[in-house]
Design a protein around this motif. Structure first.
Motif, mmCIF file in Angstrom:
data_model
loop_
_atom_site.group_PDB
_atom_site.id
_atom_site.type_symbol
_atom_site.label_atom_id
_atom_site.label_comp_id
_atom_site.label_asym_id
_atom_site.label_seq_id
_atom_site.Cartn_x
_atom_site.Cartn_y
_atom_site.Cartn_z
ATOM 1 N N GLY A 72 0.691 -1.442 0.062
ATOM 2 C CA GLY A 72 -0.265 0.118 -0.212
ATOM 3 C C GLY A 72 0.682 0.914 -0.202
ATOM 4 N N CYS A 73 1.647 1.254 -0.563
ATOM 5 C CA CYS A 73 2.884 2.339 -0.332
ATOM 6 C C CYS A 73 3.095 2.979 -2.175
ATOM 7 C CB CYS A 73 3.853 2.142 0.124
ATOM 8 S SG CYS A 73 5.952 3.012 -0.130
ATOM 9 N N PRO A 74 2.574 3.863 -2.905
ATOM 10 C CA PRO A 74 2.459 4.475 -3.848
ATOM 11 C C PRO A 74 4.046 4.969 -3.668
ATOM 12 C CG PRO A 74 0.416 5.654 -2.738
ATOM 13 C CD PRO A 74 0.982 4.477 -1.574
ATOM 14 N N VAL A 75 4.549 5.764 -2.564
ATOM 15 C CA VAL A 75 5.736 6.860 -2.648
ATOM 16 C C VAL A 75 6.788 6.451 -1.991
ATOM 17 C CG1 VAL A 75 6.508 8.895 -3.248
ATOM 18 C CG2 VAL A 75 4.168 8.711 -4.021
ATOM 19 N N ALA A 76 7.608 5.384 -1.950
ATOM 20 C CA ALA A 76 8.548 4.939 -1.319
ATOM 21 C C ALA A 76 9.929 6.118 -1.065
ATOM 22 C CB ALA A 76 9.583 3.913 -2.198
ATOM 23 N N HIS A 77 10.107 6.550 0.148
ATOM 24 C CA HIS A 77 11.150 7.400 -0.074
ATOM 25 C C HIS A 77 13.004 7.079 0.619
ATOM 26 C CE1 HIS A 77 12.798 10.352 3.257
ATOM 27 N NE2 HIS A 77 12.592 11.225 2.006
ATOM 28 N N SER A 78 13.391 7.855 0.701
ATOM 29 C CA SER A 78 14.930 7.584 1.169
ATOM 30 C C SER A 78 15.439 8.620 1.591
ATOM 31 C CB SER A 78 15.667 6.778 0.323
ATOM 32 O OG SER A 78 16.714 6.452 0.394
ATOM 33 N N ASP A 79 16.512 8.765 2.794
ATOM 34 C CA ASP A 79 17.186 9.597 3.680
ATOM 35 C C ASP A 79 18.523 9.962 2.937
ATOM 36 O OD1 ASP A 79 15.833 10.326 4.991
ATOM 37 O OD2 ASP A 79 16.315 8.752 7.135
ATOM 38 N N GLY A 83 17.976 12.883 -0.111
ATOM 39 C CA GLY A 83 17.032 13.217 0.876
ATOM 40 C C GLY A 83 15.707 12.198 -0.569
ATOM 41 N N MET A 84 15.334 11.476 -0.546
ATOM 42 C CA MET A 84 14.993 11.080 -2.285
ATOM 43 C C MET A 84 12.988 10.539 -2.269
ATOM 44 S SD MET A 84 16.681 8.350 -4.829
ATOM 45 C CE MET A 84 16.208 6.658 -4.131
ATOM 46 N N TRP A 85 12.406 10.865 -2.797
ATOM 47 C CA TRP A 85 10.582 10.245 -2.945
ATOM 48 C C TRP A 85 10.591 9.264 -4.309
ATOM 49 C CZ3 TRP A 85 8.102 11.184 0.943
ATOM 50 C CH2 TRP A 85 9.064 12.443 1.603
ATOM 51 N N VAL A 86 9.984 7.946 -4.335
ATOM 52 C CA VAL A 86 10.075 6.940 -5.403
ATOM 53 C C VAL A 86 8.771 6.592 -5.653
ATOM 54 C CG1 VAL A 86 11.178 5.065 -6.204
ATOM 55 C CG2 VAL A 86 12.833 6.377 -4.180
ATOM 56 N N PRO A 87 7.995 7.474 -6.446
ATOM 57 C CA PRO A 87 6.981 7.127 -6.960
ATOM 58 C C PRO A 87 6.218 5.635 -7.272
ATOM 59 C CG PRO A 87 7.539 8.696 -8.192
ATOM 60 C CD PRO A 87 8.805 8.396 -7.287
ATOM 61 N N ILE A 88 5.765 4.919 -7.597
ATOM 62 C CA ILE A 88 5.724 3.238 -7.889
ATOM 63 C C ILE A 88 4.993 3.336 -8.713
ATOM 64 C CG2 ILE A 88 5.295 0.757 -6.341
ATOM 65 C CD1 ILE A 88 8.040 1.793 -6.639
ATOM 66 N N THR A 89 3.452 3.937 -8.386
ATOM 67 C CA THR A 89 2.262 3.476 -8.836
ATOM 68 C C THR A 89 1.874 4.192 -10.949
ATOM 69 O OG1 THR A 89 1.078 5.438 -8.417
ATOM 70 C CG2 THR A 89 1.016 2.951 -7.212
ATOM 71 N N TRP A 351 14.996 15.144 -4.364
ATOM 72 C CA TRP A 351 15.355 13.786 -5.483
ATOM 73 C C TRP A 351 13.724 12.989 -5.831
ATOM 74 C CZ3 TRP A 351 18.711 14.720 -8.856
ATOM 75 C CH2 TRP A 351 20.281 14.944 -8.370
ATOM 76 N N VAL A 352 13.580 13.169 -6.690
ATOM 77 C CA VAL A 352 12.816 12.759 -7.026
ATOM 78 C C VAL A 352 12.471 11.447 -7.853
ATOM 79 C CG1 VAL A 352 10.092 12.323 -7.608
ATOM 80 C CG2 VAL A 352 10.590 13.895 -6.683
ATOM 81 N N LEU A 353 13.070 9.937 -8.052
ATOM 82 C CA LEU A 353 12.991 8.868 -9.101
ATOM 83 C C LEU A 353 12.192 8.539 -9.572
ATOM 84 C CD1 LEU A 353 16.044 7.433 -9.452
ATOM 85 C CD2 LEU A 353 14.737 5.782 -8.001
ATOM 86 N N LEU A 354 12.068 8.358 -11.407
ATOM 87 C CA LEU A 354 10.488 8.720 -11.529
ATOM 88 C C LEU A 354 10.773 7.039 -12.508
ATOM 89 C CD1 LEU A 354 8.253 10.247 -11.945
ATOM 90 C CD2 LEU A 354 9.069 11.598 -13.995
ATOM 91 N N PRO A 355 10.357 5.948 -12.210
ATOM 92 C CA PRO A 355 11.124 4.814 -12.616
ATOM 93 C C PRO A 355 9.604 4.381 -13.737
ATOM 94 C CG PRO A 355 9.800 4.877 -9.746
ATOM 95 C CD PRO A 355 9.734 6.146 -10.496
ATOM 96 N N PHE A 356 9.666 4.454 -14.449
ATOM 97 C CA PHE A 356 8.546 4.329 -16.025
ATOM 98 C C PHE A 356 8.556 2.983 -15.584
ATOM 99 C CE2 PHE A 356 10.239 8.470 -17.332
ATOM 100 C CZ PHE A 356 8.707 9.322 -17.401
ATOM 101 N N PRO A 357 10.071 2.027 -15.896
ATOM 102 C CA PRO A 357 9.587 0.268 -15.500
ATOM 103 C C PRO A 357 8.621 0.013 -14.773
ATOM 104 C CG PRO A 357 11.716 1.501 -15.908
ATOM 105 C CD PRO A 357 10.756 2.838 -15.437
ATOM 106 N N ALA A 358 8.300 1.129 -13.325
ATOM 107 C CA ALA A 358 7.469 0.173 -13.116
ATOM 108 C C ALA A 358 6.056 0.725 -13.083
ATOM 109 C CB ALA A 358 7.930 1.092 -11.190
ATOM 110 N N ALA A 359 6.063 1.680 -13.313
ATOM 111 C CA ALA A 359 4.222 2.031 -14.007
ATOM 112 C C ALA A 359 4.096 0.893 -15.113
ATOM 113 C CB ALA A 359 4.736 3.566 -14.386
ATOM 114 N N ASN A 360 5.065 0.864 -15.567
ATOM 115 C CA ASN A 360 4.669 -0.206 -16.730
ATOM 116 C C ASN A 360 4.219 -1.267 -16.511
ATOM 117 O OD1 ASN A 360 5.397 1.305 -18.892
ATOM 118 N ND2 ASN A 360 7.031 -0.225 -19.529
ATOM 119 N N ARG A 361 4.619 -1.528 -14.603
ATOM 120 C CA ARG A 361 3.889 -3.314 -14.272
ATOM 121 C C ARG A 361 2.632 -2.688 -13.359
ATOM 122 N NH1 ARG A 361 7.780 -7.796 -14.872
ATOM 123 N NH2 ARG A 361 9.322 -7.324 -16.187
ATOM 124 N N ASP A 362 2.343 -1.741 -13.506
ATOM 125 C CA ASP A 362 1.000 -1.551 -12.657
ATOM 126 C C ASP A 362 -0.089 -2.463 -12.993
ATOM 127 O OD1 ASP A 362 -0.988 -0.435 -11.019
ATOM 128 O OD2 ASP A 362 0.101 1.465 -10.772
#
Ligand code: HEM
Ligand code: SF4
Lengths: 443, 68
Positions: A72-79, A83-89, A351-362
């Protein structure tokens, strides 16, 4: 959003004074983010400590995305990386790709250095158009678009085919059932470098030299950030080619770039060289990875391989399914201003990572998202990005990928994995070593 | 059935031209151009649906006629 920001169609644009590369204001004012990988170690929980450069990430990325989505985590985070956010959906990736107000392309590769406020001033960035924001982005992009339009790219097919055949011929005597070749090292990696070298009109006898430069540069960037030696050599080589093209203009991409005009003024050598470097950086590892991943899939799925041989027309759909399932490119953005993104308190310069590959597996966007369906009919994949930065080279990349797969699968109607596949580390995902055993060779 | 192309949304992914060249062309900048106007002949309905189902930017809309 105004028309200017969203369309690349030939309309008048607001003129913005271009600054390519260095500027007197101090382009190199980069901040070092407070991050030392050794303080963190291997990633335990990707939801709170995401790191795409963890060696375990690329080999297992689809499982990581699945686990994040299911928790249930649409946006992961990391320090990490300051500082970086990672949208997954698909929805969250799409939303950020479209929101050029809150998210800037000033930096598109997450690293321990990030451009400070004074460096690479928005909206231009260091490597237009990929680092540019509206309204400047459209102007830089329109300079390159005509050279990569489908009808300019289609005529390259026969030459790319010959190149692939030559690479296969060069593998020498193959004994079915015994011979092991490396499909990434001996095949995939050579194709994009050669193709772009030819399009640019660089001398054929320099091919080896040119390839070495490019790989040095790309590998050095991965290994020791900050070292510019390889870049200097490549820069000098490109400037020599430019000088030669100024003297003897011809019908190739370099001459095209030397003739484009910004508001009636032809570009200078430095701008042209910058565009050439961008094409090399954006076009080579990406395409090499897409070819490698596709061949990796086919080594394990002889039924899909057979279908391609029996029914060549299925390639129209298969090509897009390879791109969806094994999208090689994750981009990045920086947060432009503090904003609340679905409950995530995003701060300027995160930072915001933009994982198009993850979007493709939603699974909300694709039925059976984790299943490769060779003739998938509905496939709005995001492998080439979404919105204004849609991959400029996508028509070329598709052609290279299609021809590379067709020639390999025809020459070797059956092959299998033979040992460990080594995956890349970082934002471009693909096999770097791909040993396969050839089981059958076409006569 | 009618096809509608939203040129502002189109980013030149070129999927429509590859799947339905009878309905879409591309210009010198790689942007889609709609080749047809008005009611689509029956035999092109499948192609139109396919193009719409593959446009990553949702720039292609199909308007199904509601028969009286
Ligand atoms: C399978 C191979 C490739 C993939 C998956 C890929 C993927 C992408 C993606 C996802 C973007 C969007 C960047 C963003 O949103 O920030 C992009 C941009 C770009 N790509 Fe590719 N790429 C590939 C091959 C190529 C090739 C062969 C070239 C040229 C020779 C190229 C040139 C570019 C350029 C110039 C941009 C910047 C466009 C802009 O910012 O307007 N790419 N690519
Ligand atoms: S598929 Fe969509 S975005 Fe791509 S060219 Fe056609 S209309 Fe434009």
């Amino acid at each position: 959003m105004s028309v200017d920001e969203t369309t690349t169609s030939p309309e008048p644009f607001e003129y913005v004074e271009p600054i390519f590369g260095d500027s007197p204001e101090g382009t190199h004012v980069w901040q070092r983010v407070p991050y030392n990988a050794d303080d963190y170690g291997p990633v335990g929980d990707f939801a709170t400590d995401f790191d795409h450069a963890d060696p375990a990430y690329n080999p297992n990325a689809p499982a990581v995305w699945k686990q994040l989505r299911e928790s249930g985590c649409p946006v992961a985070h990391s320090d990490r990386y300051g500082g970086m956010w990672v949208p997954i959906t698909h929805d969250t990736v799409n939303e950020i790709a479209y929101d050029t107000e809150n998210f800037t392309s000033r930096a598109v590769v997450v690293s321990v250095g990030r451009p400070g406020d004074l460096s690479l001033p928005a909206p231009i960035g260091g490597a237009p158009p990929i680092t540019s924001d509206p309204p400047f982005h459209n102007m830089a992009r329109r300079l390159l678009l005509p050279a990569f339009a489908p009808k300019k790219i289609e005529p390259w097919e026969p030459e790319i085919r010959l190149l692939c055949q030559r690479l296969l011929d060069d593998m020498g005597e193959i004994t079915p059932g015994e011979s092991i070749i490396d499909a990434a090292v001996q095949y995939a990696q050579h194709i994009p470098v050669n193709v772009i070298g030819r399009m640019l009109g660089f001398p054929e006898q320099d091919e080896e030299l040119f390839r070495k430069f490019v790989h040095d540069v790309l590998e050095r960037i991965a290994e020791e950030p900050g070292s510019r030696d390889g870049m200097d050599d490549l820069g000098k080589y490109i400037l020599t080619q430019i000088a030669e093209h100024r003297e003897n203009p011809r019908d190739d991409l370099t001459s095209y770039l030397l003739n484009v005009e910004i508001e009636g003024t032809p570009v200078d050598d430095e701008i042209a060289a910058g565009m050439i470097v961008l094409l090399l950086v954006a076009g080579i590892d990406t395409t090499w990875s897409a070819i490698g991943s596709s061949l990796w899939h086919l080594a394990q799925h002889p039924e899909d391989h057979q279908r391609l041989l029996d029914d060549p027309d299925v390639m129209t759909f298969a090509l897009e399914e390879f791109l969806r399932s094994y999208a090689p490119v994750t981009m990045a953005r920086m947060v432009a201003k503090d904003n609340d993104f679905h409950g995530c308190p995003m701060k300027k310069d995160d930072w915001v990572l933009l994982p198009f590959p993850a979007a493709n597996r939603d699974p909300h966007q694709f039925e059976d998202a984790d299943t490769f369906i060779v003739d998938r009919q509905e496939n709005r994949h995001a492998a080439f990005g979404l919105g204004i930065h849609r991959c400029l080279g996508s028509n070329l990349a598709r052609l290279e990928l299609k021809v590379a797969i067709e020639e390999f699968t025809k020459r070797f109607p059956r092959y299998e994995l033979a040992g460990d596949t080594r995956w890349s580390v970082g934002q471009i995902r693909g096999p770097r070593d791909l040993p396969v055993r050839i089981l059958e060779v076409a006569d | 059935m009618r096809v509608h192309l939203d040129s502002e949304k189109c980013q030149g992914h070129n999927r429509c031209y590859a799947l339905a060249p009878e309905l879409f062309d591309v210009d010198d900048f790689g942007q889609a151009v709609l080749l047809v106007e008005g009611e689509l002949p029956e035999e092109l309905h499948g192609k139109a649906r396919l193009a719409a189902a593959n446009c990553p930017e949702y720039a292609i809309k199909i308007v199904e006629e509601t028969r009286p």
